[in-house]
Write an enzyme that holds these catalytic residues in place. Structure first.
Site, PDB file in Angstrom:
ATOM      1  N   THR A  97    -157.923 -17.046 -35.168  1.00 21.11           N
ATOM      2  CA  THR A  97    -157.265 -15.781 -35.544  1.00 21.11           C
ATOM      3  C   THR A  97    -157.549 -15.463 -37.020  1.00 21.11           C
ATOM      4  O   THR A  97    -156.810 -14.699 -37.623  1.00 21.11           O
ATOM      5  CB  THR A  97    -155.729 -15.855 -35.343  1.00 21.11           C
ATOM      6  OG1 THR A  97    -155.222 -16.972 -36.074  1.00 21.11           O
ATOM      7  CG2 THR A  97    -155.364 -16.003 -33.887  1.00 21.11           C
ATOM      8  N   SER A  98    -158.617 -16.068 -37.579  1.00 23.93           N
ATOM      9  CA  SER A  98    -158.875 -15.844 -39.008  1.00 23.93           C
ATOM     10  C   SER A  98    -159.899 -14.726 -39.201  1.00 23.93           C
ATOM     11  O   SER A  98    -159.524 -13.549 -39.273  1.00 23.93           O
ATOM     12  CB  SER A  98    -159.313 -17.148 -39.677  1.00 23.93           C
ATOM     13  OG  SER A  98    -160.537 -17.641 -39.155  1.00 23.93           O
ATOM     14  N   ARG A  99    -161.178 -15.085 -39.266  1.00 26.51           N
ATOM     15  CA  ARG A  99    -162.249 -14.085 -39.316  1.00 26.51           C
ATOM     16  C   ARG A  99    -163.373 -14.583 -38.422  1.00 26.51           C
ATOM     17  O   ARG A  99    -163.694 -15.779 -38.416  1.00 26.51           O
ATOM     18  CB  ARG A  99    -162.773 -13.913 -40.752  1.00 26.51           C
ATOM     19  CG  ARG A  99    -161.867 -13.081 -41.652  1.00 26.51           C
ATOM     20  CD  ARG A  99    -161.825 -11.605 -41.258  1.00 26.51           C
ATOM     21  NE  ARG A  99    -160.991 -10.810 -42.144  1.00 26.51           N
ATOM     22  CZ  ARG A  99    -159.686 -10.607 -41.981  1.00 26.51           C
ATOM     23  NH1 ARG A  99    -159.044 -11.118 -40.947  1.00 26.51           N
ATOM     24  NH2 ARG A  99    -159.013  -9.862 -42.849  1.00 26.51           N
ATOM     25  N   ARG A 109    -159.110 -27.290 -48.330  1.00 20.76           N
ATOM     26  CA  ARG A 109    -158.987 -27.599 -49.743  1.00 20.76           C
ATOM     27  C   ARG A 109    -157.550 -27.879 -50.132  1.00 20.76           C
ATOM     28  O   ARG A 109    -157.265 -28.645 -51.023  1.00 20.76           O
ATOM     29  CB  ARG A 109    -159.501 -26.421 -50.577  1.00 20.76           C
ATOM     30  CG  ARG A 109    -161.024 -26.323 -50.566  1.00 20.76           C
ATOM     31  CD  ARG A 109    -161.474 -25.272 -51.526  1.00 20.76           C
ATOM     32  NE  ARG A 109    -160.664 -24.054 -51.370  1.00 20.76           N
ATOM     33  CZ  ARG A 109    -160.748 -22.996 -52.142  1.00 20.76           C
ATOM     34  NH1 ARG A 109    -161.593 -22.993 -53.134  1.00 20.76           N
ATOM     35  NH2 ARG A 109    -159.999 -21.933 -51.937  1.00 20.76           N
ATOM     36  N   GLY A 152    -153.064 -22.867 -45.333  1.00 18.04           N
ATOM     37  CA  GLY A 152    -152.363 -21.887 -46.172  1.00 18.04           C
ATOM     38  C   GLY A 152    -151.072 -21.486 -45.469  1.00 18.04           C
ATOM     39  O   GLY A 152    -150.550 -22.217 -44.625  1.00 18.04           O
ATOM     40  N   ARG A 153    -150.599 -20.295 -45.800  1.00 14.14           N
ATOM     41  CA  ARG A 153    -149.337 -19.850 -45.216  1.00 14.14           C
ATOM     42  C   ARG A 153    -149.398 -19.794 -43.699  1.00 14.14           C
ATOM     43  O   ARG A 153    -148.494 -20.256 -43.000  1.00 14.14           O
ATOM     44  CB  ARG A 153    -148.987 -18.454 -45.760  1.00 14.14           C
ATOM     45  CG  ARG A 153    -148.616 -18.457 -47.223  1.00 14.14           C
ATOM     46  CD  ARG A 153    -148.594 -17.034 -47.750  1.00 14.14           C
ATOM     47  NE  ARG A 153    -149.956 -16.546 -47.829  1.00 14.14           N
ATOM     48  CZ  ARG A 153    -150.567 -16.214 -48.970  1.00 14.14           C
ATOM     49  NH1 ARG A 153    -149.913 -16.242 -50.090  1.00 14.14           N
ATOM     50  NH2 ARG A 153    -151.809 -15.806 -48.962  1.00 14.14           N
ATOM     51  N   ILE A 154    -150.479 -19.211 -43.178  1.00 14.80           N
ATOM     52  CA  ILE A 154    -150.548 -19.037 -41.733  1.00 14.80           C
ATOM     53  C   ILE A 154    -150.789 -20.382 -41.043  1.00 14.80           C
ATOM     54  O   ILE A 154    -150.154 -20.708 -40.038  1.00 14.80           O
ATOM     55  CB  ILE A 154    -151.634 -18.007 -41.361  1.00 14.80           C
ATOM     56  CG1 ILE A 154    -151.263 -16.636 -41.953  1.00 14.80           C
ATOM     57  CG2 ILE A 154    -151.777 -17.905 -39.845  1.00 14.80           C
ATOM     58  CD1 ILE A 154    -152.369 -15.590 -41.878  1.00 14.80           C
ATOM     59  N   GLY A 173    -153.789 -10.055 -34.600  1.00 15.77           N
ATOM     60  CA  GLY A 173    -152.954 -11.028 -35.323  1.00 15.77           C
ATOM     61  C   GLY A 173    -151.691 -10.450 -35.932  1.00 15.77           C
ATOM     62  O   GLY A 173    -150.599 -10.974 -35.730  1.00 15.77           O
ATOM     63  N   HIS A 226    -158.405  -8.370 -32.126  1.00 15.59           N
ATOM     64  CA  HIS A 226    -157.908  -8.501 -33.507  1.00 15.59           C
ATOM     65  C   HIS A 226    -156.459  -8.011 -33.639  1.00 15.59           C
ATOM     66  O   HIS A 226    -156.182  -7.019 -34.327  1.00 15.59           O
ATOM     67  CB  HIS A 226    -158.830  -7.781 -34.494  1.00 15.59           C
ATOM     68  CG  HIS A 226    -158.746  -8.334 -35.888  1.00 15.59           C
ATOM     69  ND1 HIS A 226    -159.827  -8.452 -36.728  1.00 15.59           N
ATOM     70  CD2 HIS A 226    -157.693  -8.833 -36.605  1.00 15.59           C
ATOM     71  CE1 HIS A 226    -159.453  -8.973 -37.893  1.00 15.59           C
ATOM     72  NE2 HIS A 226    -158.155  -9.219 -37.839  1.00 15.59           N
ATOM     73  N   GLU A 239    -167.353  -7.213 -35.277  1.00 13.37           N
ATOM     74  CA  GLU A 239    -166.358  -6.321 -34.680  1.00 13.37           C
ATOM     75  C   GLU A 239    -166.772  -4.872 -34.860  1.00 13.37           C
ATOM     76  O   GLU A 239    -167.281  -4.523 -35.921  1.00 13.37           O
ATOM     77  CB  GLU A 239    -164.991  -6.578 -35.328  1.00 13.37           C
ATOM     78  CG  GLU A 239    -164.467  -7.959 -34.966  1.00 13.37           C
ATOM     79  CD  GLU A 239    -163.160  -8.321 -35.674  1.00 13.37           C
ATOM     80  OE1 GLU A 239    -162.482  -7.401 -36.177  1.00 13.37           O
ATOM     81  OE2 GLU A 239    -162.823  -9.499 -35.710  1.00 13.37           O
TER      82      GLU A 239
HETATM   83  C1  GLV Z   1    -155.949  -9.381 -40.567  1.00 12.21           C
HETATM   84  O1  GLV Z   1    -156.904  -9.846 -40.056  1.00 12.21           O
HETATM   85  C2  GLV Z   1    -155.593  -9.536 -41.942  1.00 12.21           C
HETATM   86  O2  GLV Z   1    -156.358 -10.109 -42.722  1.00 12.21           O
HETATM   87  O3  GLV Z   1    -154.514  -9.046 -42.304  1.00 12.21           O
HETATM   88  C1  GLV Z   2    -154.198 -17.462 -44.885  1.00 11.90           C
HETATM   89  O1  GLV Z   2    -154.674 -16.511 -44.347  1.00 11.90           O
HETATM   90  C2  GLV Z   2    -152.951 -17.479 -45.638  1.00 11.90           C
HETATM   91  O2  GLV Z   2    -152.174 -16.524 -45.546  1.00 11.90           O
HETATM   92  O3  GLV Z   2    -152.735 -18.467 -46.331  1.00 11.90           O
END
Ligand code: GLV
Ligand code: GLV
Length: 318
Positions: free
Chosen positions: A235-237, A178, A156-158, A286, A284, A266
């Site tokens: 760095t996701s979940r 996906r 995705g974006r990140i 990020g 956490h 957490e």
């Molecule tokens: C941080 O974990 C977010 O989802 O923004």
């Molecule tokens: C994922 O977390 C996204 O921003 O695509």
């Protein structure tokens, strides 16, 4: 005219707070700790709009006691903490904060990746104990980063922002997930099945949202497929990784190390992780830059203004 009521579960950075009193009646001054279940219920009961965080569980019961509520603006990009179906059935809009935290999260992912590969935190700890004997040829050797294969799970974006940063390290990028994205013209990005990405990556970074499909996506089987020299970065979940399986893999040398920003329970971090030297553990962080956290707050307020003004939300997720 009376102002709409806003329930904030936590104080936000000052530039965000400053814009609130002119437009909203703040239901209570939020304390800088997670709200108790009773405080949450009292806030939701009176709110036209809510800004909540990823550690607030917004479930069907809470939403059923919110008669005036029009919008829940989650102060995060991830929204696994919210029962989206329950919100939809009550015509409550749920929004998130995408885009504004992409770069800060990608930067932190790289901080973890470099820190674990080059033993940055271990080295810092050594200096602070006052026992470093000086430079030596075989001392605290880590792993090369440049030129190694970067695996991304969830493009995705990140994920894409992390992959883009790999280019300056001349890293071929393989990814699973996906979403297939066209590789930028000059960048070697290639989709492969997850098992292939696990087997080929020197650094594997996770960027999927937490869903029923991704819970424990990385478990004992997946860790065994990875190279013994590979590093895992998350760095996701937290629940995307089976944490107990990760501890076993790190102890057994199934993989070389891990850089983690998120955890299954957490703020509890399992003792197994804390006692391992080959992991870097962050709380956490990020999206935790001042600029990003201000932008996240302003987006929440923009979404609230839109919905209470009868317009479509900018970042609706349900
Ligand atoms: C941080 O974990 C977010 O989802 O923004
Ligand atoms: C994922 O977390 C996204 O921003 O695509």
């Amino acid at each position: 005219m009376t102002k709409p009521t806003l329930f904030l579960t936590r104080p936000l950075p000052e530039p965000v707070m400053a814009g609130i009193p002119a437009r909203y009646e703040l239901i209570s001054d939020p304390p800088d700790r997670p709200p108790s279940p009773v405080e949450l219920k009292q806030g939701f009961a009176r709110a036209d709009a809510v800004i909540c965080t990823l550690s607030d569980r917004i479930d069907a019961d809470l939403l059923s006691h919110a008669p005036r509520l029009k919008i829940v603006a989650n102060y995060a990009v991830g929204y696994n903490n919210i029962d989206l179906a329950a919100a939809r059935s009550r015509h409550i809009v749920v929004t998130n904060t995408p885009d504004v935290l992409t770069d800060s999260t990608a930067d932190l992912t790289w901080a973890l990746l470099l820190a674990v590969a080059r033993r940055v935190v271990e080295g810092d700890r050594w200096i602070r104990t006052g026992t470093w004997p000086g430079w030596a040829p075989t001392q605290m050797l880590g792993s090369d980063v440049s030129g190694k294969t970067l695996g991304i799970v969830g493009m995705g974006r990140i994920g894409q922002a992390v992959a883009q940063r790999g280019a300056v390290f001349r890293m071929p990028v393989i990814y699973a997930g996906r979403r297939r994205v066209p590789a930028p013209l000059d960048l070697p990005w290639e989709w492969q099945p997850l098992d292939a990405v696990l087997a080929k990556s020197d650094f594997l970074s996770l960027h999927v949202p937490l869903t029923d499909m991704t819970r424990h996506l990385i478990g004992p089987r997946e860790l065994t497929l990875m190279k013994p020299t590979a590093y895992l970065v998350n760095t996701s979940r937290g629940p995307v990784i089976d944490e107990a399986a990760l501890v076993s893999a790190l102890e057994a040398g199934t993989i070389a190390g891990a850089g983690l920003d998120v955890y299954e329970q957490e703020p509890t971090v399992c003792a197994g992780l804390i006692s391992l030297p080959n992991v870097v553990l962050l709380p956490h962080l990020g999206s935790a830059t001042l600029e990003t956290r201000v932008r996240m707050g302003l987006i929440c307020l923009d979404n609230i203004a839109a919905v209470l003004g009868g317009r479509p939300a900018l970042n609706r997720v349900n």
